[in-house]
Write an enzyme that holds these catalytic residues in place. Structure first.
Site, PDB file in Angstrom:
ATOM      1  NE  ARG A 144     -32.413 -32.725 -10.508  1.00 58.56           N
ATOM      2  CZ  ARG A 144     -31.789 -31.583 -10.313  1.00 58.56           C
ATOM      3  NH1 ARG A 144     -32.352 -30.648  -9.602  1.00 58.56           N
ATOM      4  NH2 ARG A 144     -30.617 -31.371 -10.850  1.00 58.56           N
ATOM      5  NE  ARG A 191     -31.753 -29.418 -14.463  1.00 60.17           N
ATOM      6  CZ  ARG A 191     -30.989 -28.910 -13.503  1.00 60.17           C
ATOM      7  NH1 ARG A 191     -31.473 -28.127 -12.591  1.00 60.17           N
ATOM      8  NH2 ARG A 191     -29.712 -29.183 -13.485  1.00 60.17           N
ATOM      9  CG  ASP A 212     -32.885 -26.948 -10.246  1.00 57.65           C
ATOM     10  OD1 ASP A 212     -32.296 -27.616  -9.371  1.00 57.65           O
ATOM     11  OD2 ASP A 212     -32.478 -25.849 -10.648  1.00 57.65           O
ATOM     12  CG  ASP A 267     -31.605 -24.010  -7.619  1.00 58.54           C
ATOM     13  OD1 ASP A 267     -31.174 -25.128  -7.293  1.00 58.54           O
ATOM     14  OD2 ASP A 267     -31.554 -23.573  -8.778  1.00 58.54           O
TER      15      ASP A 267
HETATM   16  P1  ADP Z   1     -28.156 -26.492 -10.291  1.00 55.96           P
HETATM   17  O1  ADP Z   1     -29.373 -26.138  -9.489  1.00 55.96           O
HETATM   18  O2  ADP Z   1     -27.009 -25.535 -10.106  1.00 55.96           O
HETATM   19  O3  ADP Z   1     -28.456 -26.705 -11.733  1.00 55.96           O
HETATM   20  P2  ADP Z   1     -28.279 -29.015  -8.879  1.00 55.96           P
HETATM   21  O4  ADP Z   1     -29.730 -28.784  -8.687  1.00 55.96           O
HETATM   22  O5  ADP Z   1     -27.872 -30.328  -9.478  1.00 55.96           O
HETATM   23  O6  ADP Z   1     -27.605 -27.887  -9.766  1.00 55.96           O
HETATM   24  O7  ADP Z   1     -27.591 -28.788  -7.479  1.00 55.96           O
HETATM   25  C1  ADP Z   1     -26.408 -29.391  -7.130  1.00 55.96           C
HETATM   26  C2  ADP Z   1     -26.066 -29.167  -5.653  1.00 55.96           C
HETATM   27  O8  ADP Z   1     -25.940 -27.794  -5.375  1.00 55.96           O
HETATM   28  C3  ADP Z   1     -27.061 -29.633  -4.610  1.00 55.96           C
HETATM   29  O9  ADP Z   1     -26.933 -30.987  -4.333  1.00 55.96           O
HETATM   30  C4  ADP Z   1     -26.685 -28.795  -3.395  1.00 55.96           C
HETATM   31  O10 ADP Z   1     -25.894 -29.469  -2.468  1.00 55.96           O
HETATM   32  C5  ADP Z   1     -25.835 -27.686  -3.978  1.00 55.96           C
HETATM   33  N1  ADP Z   1     -26.252 -26.360  -3.528  1.00 55.96           N
HETATM   34  C6  ADP Z   1     -25.437 -25.441  -2.985  1.00 55.96           C
HETATM   35  N2  ADP Z   1     -26.099 -24.333  -2.653  1.00 55.96           N
HETATM   36  C7  ADP Z   1     -27.395 -24.542  -3.012  1.00 55.96           C
HETATM   37  C8  ADP Z   1     -28.559 -23.751  -2.927  1.00 55.96           C
HETATM   38  N3  ADP Z   1     -28.537 -22.514  -2.402  1.00 55.96           N
HETATM   39  N4  ADP Z   1     -29.720 -24.274  -3.401  1.00 55.96           N
HETATM   40  C9  ADP Z   1     -29.740 -25.530  -3.941  1.00 55.96           C
HETATM   41  N5  ADP Z   1     -28.669 -26.330  -4.049  1.00 55.96           N
HETATM   42  C10 ADP Z   1     -27.498 -25.844  -3.587  1.00 55.96           C
HETATM   43 MG    MG Z   2     -30.670 -27.078  -8.051  1.00 55.19          MG
END
Ligand code: ADP
Ligand code: MG
Length: 149
Positions: free
Chosen positions: A77, A87, A90, A92
């Site tokens: 990524r 992407r 991803d 989360d």
């Molecule tokens: P999204 O998943 O919302 O599309 P990104 O994967 O680019 O966006 O994530 C951006 C930032 O979100 C990460 O660098 C991280 O610091 C922040 N973030 C905050 N809370 C979380 C979470 N619970 N899980 C994953 N990322 C998180």
């Molecule tokens: Mg994310």
């Protein structure tokens, strides 16, 4: 050990292979069904594959987030595209036990979890009795969104 749930998504390259590789690197013992979902938040991009993984972790929430970002990087990524754009992978952090975290760079439960069926449905599949702190039972959240659709 704490039970945590991670959302996995991919819409570039070998989507299924990437999700399976990420689940393995997470040390997840249970992965939901992988489903195809329409892009959200950013138009004109390929459809996603999404799933959720359950894991038992000894890592603190921040350490687990760092681990997720490391696995994302390891699976190719890059972060030069638009927010919500295409992407390879991803990851989360959706839930970490029943903990609530609201810090710069880390929000748990994941901030958009309660409004996304493609996240709630795989969670329900893994554990129909889940309670999303601050929002309610996963089944009730799904029914609420379905009745709005
Ligand atoms: P999204 O998943 O919302 O599309 P990104 O994967 O680019 O966006 O994530 C951006 C930032 O979100 C990460 O660098 C991280 O610091 C922040 N973030 C905050 N809370 C979380 C979470 N619970 N899980 C994953 N990322 C998180
Ligand atoms: Mg994310």
């Amino acid at each position: 050990m704490v039970r945590a749930y991670v959302g996995l998504g991919s819409n570039l390259g070998d989507r299924e292979g990437t999700i399976l590789a990420a689940a393995e690197r997470l040390g997840s013992h249970r992965l939901s069904r992988i489903r195809e979902t329409e892009p959200w938040g950013y138009p004109d991009q390929p459809w996603f594959l999404n799933a959720a993984a359950e894991l038992e972790t000894g890592l603190a929430p921040r350490e687990l987030l760092e681990h997720l970002l490391e696995i994302e990087r390891g699976l190719g990524r890059t972060r030069n595209g638009p927010r919500y754009g295409p992407r390879m992978v991803d990851l989360d952090l959706l839930l970490y036990g029943d903990l609530v975290v609201a810090e710069p760079g880390l929000t748990v439960p994941h901030p958009r979890l309660a409004e996304r069926l493609f996240v709630l449905e795989p969670l329900f599949e893994l554990n129909a009795g889940l309670f999303i702190p601050g929002h309610g039972p996963v089944g009730a959240l799904i029914r609420g969104l379905q009745s709005k659709a």
